[in-house]
Design a protein around this motif. Structure first.
Motif, PDB file in Angstrom:
ATOM      1  N   ALA A  94       0.866  -1.107   0.047  1.00 11.08           N
ATOM      2  CA  ALA A  94      -0.088   0.082  -0.141  1.00 11.08           C
ATOM      3  C   ALA A  94       0.871   1.408   0.060  1.00 11.08           C
ATOM      4  O   ALA A  94       2.018   1.430   0.569  1.00 11.08           O
ATOM      5  CB  ALA A  94      -1.082   0.109   1.079  1.00 11.08           C
ATOM      6  N   VAL A  95       0.522   2.155  -0.670  1.00 10.33           N
ATOM      7  CA  VAL A  95       1.320   3.571  -0.762  1.00 10.33           C
ATOM      8  C   VAL A  95       0.567   4.565  -0.498  1.00 10.33           C
ATOM      9  O   VAL A  95      -0.862   4.695  -0.918  1.00 10.33           O
ATOM     10  CB  VAL A  95       1.650   3.928  -2.320  1.00 10.33           C
ATOM     11  N   ASP A  96       0.850   5.626   0.439  1.00  9.78           N
ATOM     12  CA  ASP A  96       0.258   6.865   0.645  1.00  9.78           C
ATOM     13  C   ASP A  96       0.914   7.979   0.143  1.00  9.78           C
ATOM     14  O   ASP A  96       1.951   8.257   0.235  1.00  9.78           O
ATOM     15  CB  ASP A  96       0.315   6.893   2.289  1.00  9.78           C
ATOM     16  N   LEU A  97       0.166   8.470  -0.870  1.00  6.36           N
ATOM     17  CA  LEU A  97       0.739   9.645  -1.580  1.00  6.36           C
ATOM     18  C   LEU A  97       0.440  10.979  -0.938  1.00  6.36           C
ATOM     19  O   LEU A  97       1.025  11.851  -1.629  1.00  6.36           O
ATOM     20  CB  LEU A  97      -0.104   9.618  -3.041  1.00  6.36           C
ATOM     21  N   ILE A  98      -0.243  11.008   0.080  1.00  3.10           N
ATOM     22  CA  ILE A  98      -0.116  12.605   0.832  1.00  3.10           C
ATOM     23  C   ILE A  98       0.973  12.564   1.993  1.00  3.10           C
ATOM     24  O   ILE A  98       0.826  11.949   2.984  1.00  3.10           O
ATOM     25  CB  ILE A  98      -1.362  12.657   1.435  1.00  3.10           C
ATOM     26  N   PRO A  99       1.845  13.321   1.566  1.00  2.38           N
ATOM     27  CA  PRO A  99       3.029  13.653   2.557  1.00  2.38           C
ATOM     28  C   PRO A  99       2.496  14.232   3.936  1.00  2.38           C
ATOM     29  O   PRO A  99       1.546  14.892   3.771  1.00  2.38           O
ATOM     30  CB  PRO A  99       3.953  14.551   1.786  1.00  2.38           C
ATOM     31  N   ASP A 100       2.937  13.540   5.061  1.00  2.25           N
ATOM     32  CA  ASP A 100       2.493  14.105   6.358  1.00  2.25           C
ATOM     33  C   ASP A 100       3.347  15.551   6.812  1.00  2.25           C
ATOM     34  O   ASP A 100       4.446  15.625   6.474  1.00  2.25           O
ATOM     35  CB  ASP A 100       2.862  13.090   7.268  1.00  2.25           C
ATOM     36  N   LYS A 101       2.481  16.514   7.204  1.00  2.00           N
ATOM     37  CA  LYS A 101       3.083  17.499   7.779  1.00  2.00           C
ATOM     38  C   LYS A 101       3.600  17.489   9.352  1.00  2.00           C
ATOM     39  O   LYS A 101       3.102  16.874  10.009  1.00  2.00           O
ATOM     40  CB  LYS A 101       2.011  18.514   7.817  1.00  2.00           C
ATOM     41  N   ARG A 102       4.854  17.793   9.506  1.00  2.00           N
ATOM     42  CA  ARG A 102       5.387  17.672  10.740  1.00  2.00           C
ATOM     43  C   ARG A 102       4.557  18.381  11.755  1.00  2.00           C
ATOM     44  O   ARG A 102       4.265  19.372  11.770  1.00  2.00           O
ATOM     45  CB  ARG A 102       7.004  18.351  10.699  1.00  2.00           C
ATOM     46  N   ASN A 103       4.643  17.509  12.864  1.00  2.00           N
ATOM     47  CA  ASN A 103       3.692  18.164  14.119  1.00  2.00           C
ATOM     48  C   ASN A 103       2.261  18.546  13.666  1.00  2.00           C
ATOM     49  O   ASN A 103       1.589  19.008  14.670  1.00  2.00           O
ATOM     50  CB  ASN A 103       4.206  19.387  14.817  1.00  2.00           C
ATOM     51  N   ALA A 104       1.608  18.081  12.553  1.00  2.00           N
ATOM     52  CA  ALA A 104       0.162  18.138  12.330  1.00  2.00           C
ATOM     53  C   ALA A 104      -0.740  17.497  13.281  1.00  2.00           C
ATOM     54  O   ALA A 104      -0.347  16.408  13.609  1.00  2.00           O
ATOM     55  CB  ALA A 104      -0.093  17.772  10.832  1.00  2.00           C
ATOM     56  N   LYS A 105      -1.796  18.132  13.696  1.00  2.00           N
ATOM     57  CA  LYS A 105      -2.772  17.384  14.409  1.00  2.00           C
ATOM     58  C   LYS A 105      -3.540  16.286  13.651  1.00  2.00           C
ATOM     59  O   LYS A 105      -3.788  15.286  14.112  1.00  2.00           O
ATOM     60  CB  LYS A 105      -3.890  18.436  14.859  1.00  2.00           C
ATOM     61  N   ILE A 106      -3.728  16.459  12.241  1.00  2.00           N
ATOM     62  CA  ILE A 106      -4.500  15.346  11.472  1.00  2.00           C
ATOM     63  C   ILE A 106      -3.492  15.112  10.351  1.00  2.00           C
ATOM     64  O   ILE A 106      -3.066  16.262   9.503  1.00  2.00           O
ATOM     65  CB  ILE A 106      -5.775  16.156  11.227  1.00  2.00           C
ATOM     66  N   ASP A 107      -3.381  13.853   9.986  1.00  2.00           N
ATOM     67  CA  ASP A 107      -2.794  13.479   8.707  1.00  2.00           C
ATOM     68  C   ASP A 107      -3.930  12.835   7.900  1.00  2.00           C
ATOM     69  O   ASP A 107      -4.557  12.063   8.539  1.00  2.00           O
ATOM     70  CB  ASP A 107      -1.629  12.654   8.901  1.00  2.00           C
ATOM     71  N   TYR A 108      -3.678  12.800   6.795  1.00  2.00           N
ATOM     72  CA  TYR A 108      -4.506  12.118   5.768  1.00  2.00           C
ATOM     73  C   TYR A 108      -4.051  11.011   5.134  1.00  2.00           C
ATOM     74  O   TYR A 108      -2.873  11.087   4.902  1.00  2.00           O
ATOM     75  CB  TYR A 108      -5.126  13.052   4.851  1.00  2.00           C
ATOM     76  N   ILE A 109      -4.479   9.970   4.546  1.00  2.00           N
ATOM     77  CA  ILE A 109      -4.067   8.835   4.215  1.00  2.00           C
ATOM     78  C   ILE A 109      -4.675   8.467   2.646  1.00  2.00           C
ATOM     79  O   ILE A 109      -6.046   8.485   2.643  1.00  2.00           O
ATOM     80  CB  ILE A 109      -3.963   7.413   4.828  1.00  2.00           C
ATOM     81  N   LEU A 110      -4.097   8.286   1.458  1.00  2.00           N
ATOM     82  CA  LEU A 110      -4.793   7.944   0.352  1.00  2.00           C
ATOM     83  C   LEU A 110      -3.699   7.664  -0.760  1.00  2.00           C
ATOM     84  O   LEU A 110      -2.730   8.066  -0.811  1.00  2.00           O
ATOM     85  CB  LEU A 110      -5.232   9.466  -0.289  1.00  2.00           C
ATOM     86  N   GLY A 111      -3.974   6.440  -1.273  1.00  2.00           N
ATOM     87  CA  GLY A 111      -3.049   5.798  -2.119  1.00  2.00           C
ATOM     88  C   GLY A 111      -3.532   4.588  -2.660  1.00  2.00           C
ATOM     89  O   GLY A 111      -4.854   3.994  -2.269  1.00  2.00           O
ATOM     90  N   PRO A 112      -2.845   3.975  -3.452  1.00  2.00           N
ATOM     91  CA  PRO A 112      -3.304   2.517  -4.059  1.00  2.00           C
ATOM     92  C   PRO A 112      -2.911   1.219  -3.192  1.00  2.00           C
ATOM     93  O   PRO A 112      -1.934   1.339  -2.434  1.00  2.00           O
ATOM     94  CB  PRO A 112      -2.441   2.632  -5.437  1.00  2.00           C
TER      95      PRO A 112
END
Length: 295
Positions: A94-112
């Protein structure tokens, strides 16, 4: 982030996927490290690109619904390159194409997502089920989406909800599966992390028919009654993971040990099928132990 994990332990095959995805996640603590409290970036292997490779041993049912257990090897590779995360999905990825932001409260996951399903292809210990014949390998392609909430109860934990949807493109079951999951992750200290997961598997009619129906020819060969399986919720499950960094500091990479235990309960026609109700069990247990190296 390494601890963005999809956990699917509804069948033996899904248990392998769960074990692979969580294996070696003890490194996750370092990625949520507060820069004011944690090590400098130069000492944090997760500040940029990183890869974890490893191998484990899995003990689990010989097929989805079996009460016989096999021991099998479990190779793993997981990491992040240029902000794109990748993780195993059993025999797949599985690949997550949305880079995470450092110290973000919420991260999003999307990929094939791509998964190979070997259920009832080999290693079947039950001679009656084996007489039904080997099934083909399914190749399931689809997508993975989710949301991760960081710092739920303290500065370093997270709660992740994910959802997979995949379709077989290899002409095996020709069906669709869906896998929702909810995972809570927390470090115990700089070296030890744990996670707890709830998960479920949904199967459509084609999937249910391929893996759980018994036609008249199969009934004659095996002695099991004819059974026509319909789609629906295939299983629900729960899992626990513990990761231990062997030098006491997850931030510097190196070797880590992972331990996983999971339980799932087959439901509806997956439970009622004679391959489960007569020859196997609806209670499915899986254990994994693995050793990984991060650089």
């Amino acid at each position: 982030m390494v601890h963005k994990i999809s956990t699917k332990s509804g069948t033996a095959a899904r248990c392998i996927s769960f074990g692979a995805a969580l294996l070696f996640s003890s490194t996750a603590y370092a990625q949520n490290e507060d820069p004011q409290q944690g090590p400098p970036a130069a000492e944090n292997v997760f500040a940029g690109d990183y890869v974890t490779i490893g191998a484990g041993v899995r003990v689990g049912p010989s097929y989805a619904g079996s009460d016989d257990y096999n021991i099998s090897p479990l190779p793993v590779i997981i990491g992040s390159i240029s902000g794109i995360d990748f993780q195993p999905r059993g025999p797949g990825f599985a690949v997550d194409l949305i880079p995470d932001k450092r110290n973000a409260k919420i991260d999003y996951i999307l990929g094939p997502v791509a998964v190979a399903r070997f259920d009832r292809k080999s290693s079947i210990k039950d001679d009656v089920v084996k007489s039904l014949g080997k099934l083909d390998i399914a190749v399931e392609l689809g997508g993975n989406a989710g949301i991760q909430v960081n710092r739920v109860l303290h500065d370093y934990d997270s709660l992740t909800a994910q959802f997979d949807m995949r379709w077989d493109v290899a002409g095996a079951h020709n069906g669709m599966v869906m896998n929702p999951s909810l995972t809570y992750f927390t470090p115990i200290n700089r070296a030890v992390v744990v996670s707890f997961s709830l998960n479920a598997d949904y199967m459509d009619d084609d999937f249910a028919d391929y893996y759980y129906s018994i036609d008249p020819a199969g009934s004659a060969a095996s002695g099991l009654p004819v059974f026509a399986a319909d789609g629906g919720w295939k299983s629900v499950g729960a899992s626990v993971f513990a990761g231990i960094d062997l030098d006491g500091n997850a931030a510097n990479g190196g070797f880590s040990l992972s331990l996983i235990g999971s339980y799932s309960k087959l439901l509806e026609d997956a439970k009622r099928s004679p391959v489960t109700s007569i020859r196997g069990s609806s209670n499915q247990f899986t254990g994994v132990i693995g050793l990984g190296y991060t650089f």
